[in-house]
Design an enzyme around this catalytic site. Structure first.
Site, short mmCIF file in Angstrom:
data_model
loop_
_atom_site.label_atom_id
_atom_site.label_comp_id
_atom_site.label_asym_id
_atom_site.label_seq_id
_atom_site.Cartn_x
_atom_site.Cartn_y
_atom_site.Cartn_z
CE1 TYR A 100 42.91 41.32 50.52
CE2 TYR A 100 42.85 42.70 48.56
CZ TYR A 100 42.91 42.57 49.93
OH TYR A 100 42.97 43.69 50.72
CG HIS A 109 34.99 39.36 51.96
ND1 HIS A 109 34.53 40.36 51.12
CD2 HIS A 109 35.98 39.91 52.68
CE1 HIS A 109 35.23 41.47 51.33
NE2 HIS A 109 36.12 41.22 52.28
NE ARG A 136 37.79 48.77 53.99
CZ ARG A 136 37.98 47.48 53.70
NH1 ARG A 136 38.48 47.12 52.53
NH2 ARG A 136 37.65 46.53 54.57
CG ASP A 137 35.16 45.17 51.87
OD1 ASP A 137 35.33 44.87 50.68
OD2 ASP A 137 35.59 44.48 52.81
CG HIS A 164 36.64 41.98 57.35
ND1 HIS A 164 36.00 43.19 57.20
CD2 HIS A 164 36.93 41.55 56.10
CE1 HIS A 164 35.92 43.48 55.91
NE2 HIS A 164 36.47 42.49 55.22
CG HIS A 168 37.09 46.82 46.73
ND1 HIS A 168 38.33 47.14 46.21
CD2 HIS A 168 37.29 46.57 48.05
CE1 HIS A 168 39.24 47.06 47.18
NE2 HIS A 168 38.63 46.74 48.30
CB SER A 178 41.10 38.94 52.44
OG SER A 178 41.76 39.40 53.59
#
Length: 341
Positions: free
Chosen positions: A289, A200, A17-18, A198, A21, A171
């Site tokens: 983001y 990054h 999913r991520d 979550h 991108h 995010s």
């Protein structure tokens, strides 16, 4: 799965999913089947599958998918013997119609995502997902951009709508460990449901942040194998598992198999190696983001400006997910200023 008497820690693998991108939303059904099968055999708890921007994200603004996401979700469900398939839904992008479709073909978990100050828009979707019999989590995005008090207030709203867990969602990859600690601790003390995190890796602290979250009581965490996620990726799942094992957490996921998944299954799919380059570093630094990176790089090339300047300006304007159209506006403005100098 437990360490002492603590609640079990459960991982959601987000590379499908991520990672969409990074793949410019061009995953094929065969790739999804291959990755899902390998993750399932390794013992992964949840595997998230959808467009990078969640259900309904295949648009000109967010990027068109090569394959309809429902076909990808169905393929993933078909490959799972023990893992459960999760989906992401951002109200305003995805609808309850698409959520019902995903549930009908076998998705068991939905994370309903909103900007950290806009939890109120999630009420209908959370309640509908509960009616469908799905497991439901709230996903408070851009968590670095709000005060701890506001985060708690919004988490309580999601809890009141029926969310079974609320995630602190970094995010932008902008949070530092002490900031994760205070946010997770505040939610843990204020809510009666599970807390998730979550991260990054834009500032190279995604694994450290995730460990910090667990130490403060988070029981739902995310990872992306081989760091396949937006920006510099997420907490690298196989690394995270190794660290957790060293710390005494037993998650019933085969570490060697996850290493093999990273090296032999996912790595060959990567268009370029996942690393912290200047664009993703600036996103973490500016608090932007993570999925904006490719859009900013394309806009920079089109208008002959520096992508870093675009990202810094977006950070100053506190642009949030869903405002991708602002990237071109900022690039055009910077180009105009450049010509006038």
């Amino acid at each position: 799965m437990r360490r002492n008497s603590e609640r079990p820690v459960r991982i959601t693998e987000v590379c499908l999913r991520d990672g969409s991108h990074v793949m410019k939303h061009q995953f094929t059904e065969e790739q999804v089947r291959f990755v899902t099968r390998a993750l399932d055999e390794a013992g992964m708890h949840y595997i998230e599958v959808s467009h990078g921007d969640g259900l309904g994200g295949s648009t000109l603004q967010y990027g068109k998918s090569l394959v309809n996401e429902m076909k990808l979700i169905e393929a993933a469900v078909d490959e799972c013997k023990q893992a459960q398939i999760a989906v992401l839904l951002i109200p305003g992008i995805g609808t309850i119609h698409e959520l019902k479709q995903a549930a009908n073909i076998g998705a068991k978990l939905v994370r309903v995502a909103t900007h950290v100050t806009e939890a109120d828009v999630s009420a209908q979707h959370i309640q509908f997902a509960r009616e469908l019999g799905m497991e439901v989590c709230g996903f408070l995005m851009m968590a670095h951009s709000a005060s701890v008090e506001k985060l708690v207030e919004q988490g309580k709203l999601m809890e009141s709508y029926g969310a079974e867990a609320v995630y602190v969602t970094d995010s932008a990859g902008a949070l530092l460990p002490h900031e994760v600690r205070e946010r997770i601790r505040a939610l843990r003390q204020s809510l009666n449901i599970e807390i998730g995190f979550h991260g990054h890796n834009n500032l190279s602290v995604a694994v450290a942040n995730t460990i910090t979250a667990i130490e403060e009581g988070a029981t739902r965490i995310d990872g992306s194998v081989r760091c396949l996620g937006a920006g510099a990726g997420n907490a690298q799942t196989e690394v995270l598992l190794a660290v957790l094992d060293r710390m005494g957490y037993k998650l019933d996921i085969d570490l060697y198999k996850m290493m093999d998944v990273a090296e032999e299954v996912v790595a060959p799919l990567l268009p370029v190696p996942q690393e912290i380059q200047k664009g993703s570093l600036v996103m973490g630094y500016a608090g932007v983001y993570s999925s904006f990176l490719l859009h900013a790089e394309r806009a920079a090339q089109r208008f002959n400006v520096d992508a870093r300047d675009i990202l810094i300006e977006l950070g100053k304007r506190k642009v949030v997910g869903g405002q991708e159209d602002m990237i071109l506006d900022v690039a055009a403005e910077l180009a105009k200023i450049k010509m006038e100098v």
